[in-house]
Design a protein around this motif. Structure first.
Motif, PDB file in Angstrom:
ATOM      1  N   LEU A   1      -6.656  89.424  31.115  1.00 30.30           N
ATOM      2  CA  LEU A   1      -5.763  89.931  30.079  1.00 30.30           C
ATOM      3  C   LEU A   1      -4.582  90.576  30.790  1.00 30.30           C
ATOM      4  O   LEU A   1      -4.765  91.424  31.673  1.00 30.30           O
ATOM      5  CB  LEU A   1      -6.463  90.977  29.199  1.00 30.30           C
ATOM      6  CG  LEU A   1      -7.530  90.468  28.238  1.00 30.30           C
ATOM      7  CD1 LEU A   1      -7.941  91.596  27.287  1.00 30.30           C
ATOM      8  CD2 LEU A   1      -7.030  89.281  27.446  1.00 30.30           C
ATOM      9  N   VAL A   2      -3.380  90.154  30.423  1.00 28.32           N
ATOM     10  CA  VAL A   2      -2.162  90.673  31.025  1.00 28.32           C
ATOM     11  C   VAL A   2      -1.402  91.404  29.934  1.00 28.32           C
ATOM     12  O   VAL A   2      -1.002  90.803  28.936  1.00 28.32           O
ATOM     13  CB  VAL A   2      -1.311  89.520  31.598  1.00 28.32           C
ATOM     14  CG1 VAL A   2      -0.015  90.057  32.178  1.00 28.32           C
ATOM     15  CG2 VAL A   2      -2.097  88.764  32.670  1.00 28.32           C
ATOM     16  N   HIS A   3      -1.230  92.711  30.121  1.00 24.62           N
ATOM     17  CA  HIS A   3      -0.632  93.560  29.088  1.00 24.62           C
ATOM     18  C   HIS A   3       0.697  94.108  29.579  1.00 24.62           C
ATOM     19  O   HIS A   3       0.790  94.662  30.680  1.00 24.62           O
ATOM     20  CB  HIS A   3      -1.601  94.706  28.762  1.00 24.62           C
ATOM     21  CG  HIS A   3      -1.092  95.633  27.714  1.00 24.62           C
ATOM     22  ND1 HIS A   3      -0.899  95.262  26.400  1.00 24.62           N
ATOM     23  CD2 HIS A   3      -0.724  96.941  27.780  1.00 24.62           C
ATOM     24  CE1 HIS A   3      -0.442  96.284  25.704  1.00 24.62           C
ATOM     25  NE2 HIS A   3      -0.326  97.314  26.517  1.00 24.62           N
ATOM     26  N   GLU A   4       1.708  93.939  28.752  1.00 21.95           N
ATOM     27  CA  GLU A   4       3.047  94.443  29.086  1.00 21.95           C
ATOM     28  C   GLU A   4       3.287  95.637  28.172  1.00 21.95           C
ATOM     29  O   GLU A   4       3.585  95.469  26.991  1.00 21.95           O
ATOM     30  CB  GLU A   4       4.069  93.323  28.872  1.00 21.95           C
ATOM     31  CG  GLU A   4       5.386  93.563  29.580  1.00 21.95           C
ATOM     32  CD  GLU A   4       6.254  94.561  28.828  1.00 21.95           C
ATOM     33  OE1 GLU A   4       6.432  95.687  29.345  1.00 21.95           O
ATOM     34  OE2 GLU A   4       6.728  94.239  27.743  1.00 21.95           O
ATOM     35  N   PRO A   5       3.135  96.866  28.703  1.00 22.38           N
ATOM     36  CA  PRO A   5       3.058  98.053  27.844  1.00 22.38           C
ATOM     37  C   PRO A   5       4.321  98.310  27.028  1.00 22.38           C
ATOM     38  O   PRO A   5       4.234  98.795  25.906  1.00 22.38           O
ATOM     39  CB  PRO A   5       2.786  99.205  28.828  1.00 22.38           C
ATOM     40  CG  PRO A   5       2.980  98.659  30.194  1.00 22.38           C
ATOM     41  CD  PRO A   5       2.944  97.173  30.127  1.00 22.38           C
ATOM     42  N   ASN A   6       5.503  97.979  27.558  1.00 27.01           N
ATOM     43  CA  ASN A   6       6.732  98.309  26.834  1.00 27.01           C
ATOM     44  C   ASN A   6       7.021  97.378  25.671  1.00 27.01           C
ATOM     45  O   ASN A   6       7.694  97.745  24.722  1.00 27.01           O
ATOM     46  CB  ASN A   6       7.918  98.319  27.791  1.00 27.01           C
ATOM     47  CG  ASN A   6       7.700  99.300  28.920  1.00 27.01           C
ATOM     48  OD1 ASN A   6       7.293 100.435  28.685  1.00 27.01           O
ATOM     49  ND2 ASN A   6       7.914  98.871  30.142  1.00 27.01           N
ATOM     50  N   GLY A   7       6.521  96.147  25.780  1.00 22.60           N
ATOM     51  CA  GLY A   7       6.810  95.189  24.717  1.00 22.60           C
ATOM     52  C   GLY A   7       5.614  94.918  23.831  1.00 22.60           C
ATOM     53  O   GLY A   7       5.679  94.067  22.953  1.00 22.60           O
ATOM     54  N   TRP A   8       4.535  95.616  24.053  1.00 22.23           N
ATOM     55  CA  TRP A   8       3.307  95.468  23.261  1.00 22.23           C
ATOM     56  C   TRP A   8       2.729  94.050  23.297  1.00 22.23           C
ATOM     57  O   TRP A   8       1.976  93.652  22.421  1.00 22.23           O
ATOM     58  CB  TRP A   8       3.525  95.883  21.805  1.00 22.23           C
ATOM     59  CG  TRP A   8       4.018  97.284  21.689  1.00 22.23           C
ATOM     60  CD1 TRP A   8       3.272  98.414  21.844  1.00 22.23           C
ATOM     61  CD2 TRP A   8       5.349  97.713  21.430  1.00 22.23           C
ATOM     62  NE1 TRP A   8       4.077  99.511  21.695  1.00 22.23           N
ATOM     63  CE2 TRP A   8       5.348  99.120  21.431  1.00 22.23           C
ATOM     64  CE3 TRP A   8       6.561  97.040  21.192  1.00 22.23           C
ATOM     65  CZ2 TRP A   8       6.485  99.871  21.210  1.00 22.23           C
ATOM     66  CZ3 TRP A   8       7.699  97.790  20.971  1.00 22.23           C
ATOM     67  CH2 TRP A   8       7.649  99.196  20.973  1.00 22.23           C
ATOM     68  N   ALA A   9       3.129  93.283  24.307  1.00 23.19           N
ATOM     69  CA  ALA A   9       2.610  91.922  24.399  1.00 23.19           C
ATOM     70  C   ALA A   9       1.364  91.899  25.274  1.00 23.19           C
ATOM     71  O   ALA A   9       1.261  92.650  26.248  1.00 23.19           O
ATOM     72  CB  ALA A   9       3.676  90.990  24.980  1.00 23.19           C
ATOM     73  N   THR A  10       0.418  91.056  24.894  1.00 19.79           N
ATOM     74  CA  THR A  10      -0.774  90.859  25.715  1.00 19.79           C
ATOM     75  C   THR A  10      -1.120  89.375  25.729  1.00 19.79           C
ATOM     76  O   THR A  10      -1.201  88.744  24.672  1.00 19.79           O
ATOM     77  CB  THR A  10      -1.981  91.644  25.154  1.00 19.79           C
ATOM     78  OG1 THR A  10      -1.649  93.035  25.084  1.00 19.79           O
ATOM     79  CG2 THR A  10      -3.203  91.470  26.047  1.00 19.79           C
ATOM     80  N   ALA A  11      -1.324  88.856  26.930  1.00 13.26           N
ATOM     81  CA  ALA A  11      -1.719  87.452  27.070  1.00 13.26           C
ATOM     82  C   ALA A  11      -3.133  87.368  27.605  1.00 13.26           C
ATOM     83  O   ALA A  11      -3.536  88.169  28.445  1.00 13.26           O
ATOM     84  CB  ALA A  11      -0.768  86.725  28.019  1.00 13.26           C
ATOM     85  N   ALA A  12      -3.882  86.374  27.104  1.00 11.91           N
ATOM     86  CA  ALA A  12      -5.175  86.021  27.712  1.00 11.91           C
ATOM     87  C   ALA A  12      -4.931  84.767  28.530  1.00 11.91           C
ATOM     88  O   ALA A  12      -4.389  83.785  28.022  1.00 11.91           O
ATOM     89  CB  ALA A  12      -6.223  85.764  26.637  1.00 11.91           C
TER      90      ALA A  12
END
Ligand code: ZN
Ligand code: FE
Length: 256
Positions: A17-28
């Motif tokens: 899981l890759v989470h980009e905290p500033n853009g609220w995006a999360t990829a699996a």
């Protein structure tokens, strides 16, 4: 900075899981299963926005449809392989940029394990998600590709910065290392790496990610130009891809 969570599933797969905290995006990345992903998202309060698939094998796409149904995420994968990627929404190819919030990954076309295999390179975070192309001390089997094609793919990875972190999709490093020792038994970097790998596995800890620099120093599949390997294989004047092909052939026949 990306937050990267490693979820061990099945026998030896890793979902990331890759989470980009500033853009609220999360990829699996390569969700073999949906349930462990949903649980991890839930625990962190993250919302799944993307699935990134490296290739079509079941242990990399098995959770696609359920995750899409439950979260509405977009599925991004190689356009050339769209018939084999369940639920694909966005077709990508070599050099395309994938945005994840404020973060960005470049798509590398790395065929060999399968004909439509890709990798995702987050340059700013020095993180490569390479599926079953490169492993700790090993590389993927050539199910749908020629050795020369796989070597070209590995050359792309070889050209990334040495500090790149290699997030591969399987915990195979220890078994790979046993084979590597038969190819280059006196390589000090390999001997030292195996000590580290063994210690980690004894504590039940992952050996992934590894650093590209460490793979370049010890992984025989990235070292067909090593004089010691060429001497051992009696291939002093062969091309790199031919030495690579021979190491791959030996590994296919290796009984550990
Ligand atoms: Zn695979
Ligand atoms: Fe796999």
């Amino acid at each position: 900075m990306l937050e990267i969570l490693q979820i061990p599933v099945l026998n030896d797969n890793y979902i990331y899981l890759v989470h980009e905290p500033n853009g609220w995006a999360t990829a699996a990345i390569d969700p073999a299963l949906a349930e462990p992903v949903l649980q991890a998202l839930d625990e962190r309060g993250w919302k799944l926005t993307h699935i990134l698939n490296t290739h079509h094998h079941g242990d990399h796409v098995g959770g696609n449809l359920e995750l899409k149904r439950k979260t509405g995420c977009a599925i991004i994968a190689m356009g050339r392989d769209k018939e084999r990627i369940p639920g694909i929404d966005v077709e990508v190819a070599e050099g395309d940029l994938v945005s994840l919030g404020h973060a960005e990954a470049r798509v590398l076309d790395v065929p060999g394990h399968t004909s439509g295999h890709i990798a995702f390179w987050f340059a700013e975070d020095l993180a490569l998600f390479c599926g079953d192309t490169l492993f700790g001390l090993g590389c993927g089997r050539l199910f749908e590709g020629h050795a020369r094609e796989m070597w070209d793919s590995l050359e792309k990875i070889r050209s990334l910065p040495g500090q790149a972190r290699i997030f591969c999709a399987h915990e195979y490093t220890l078994a790979n290392g046993r084979f590597a020792l038969t190819v280059e038994p006196e390589n000090p970097a390999l001997l030292e790496r195996m000590d580290r790998v063994q210690a980690l596995r004894e504590q039940g800890l992952p050996t992934v990610p590894s650093l590209l620099a460490d793979e370049l120093a010890a992984n025989p599949f990235l070292r067909p130009d090593s004089p010691a390997i060429r001497q051992r294989l009696m291939m002093p004047n062969a091309q790199d891809w031919q030495v690579f092909a021979e190491i791959r052939r030996m590994k296919d026949e290796f009984v550990g």
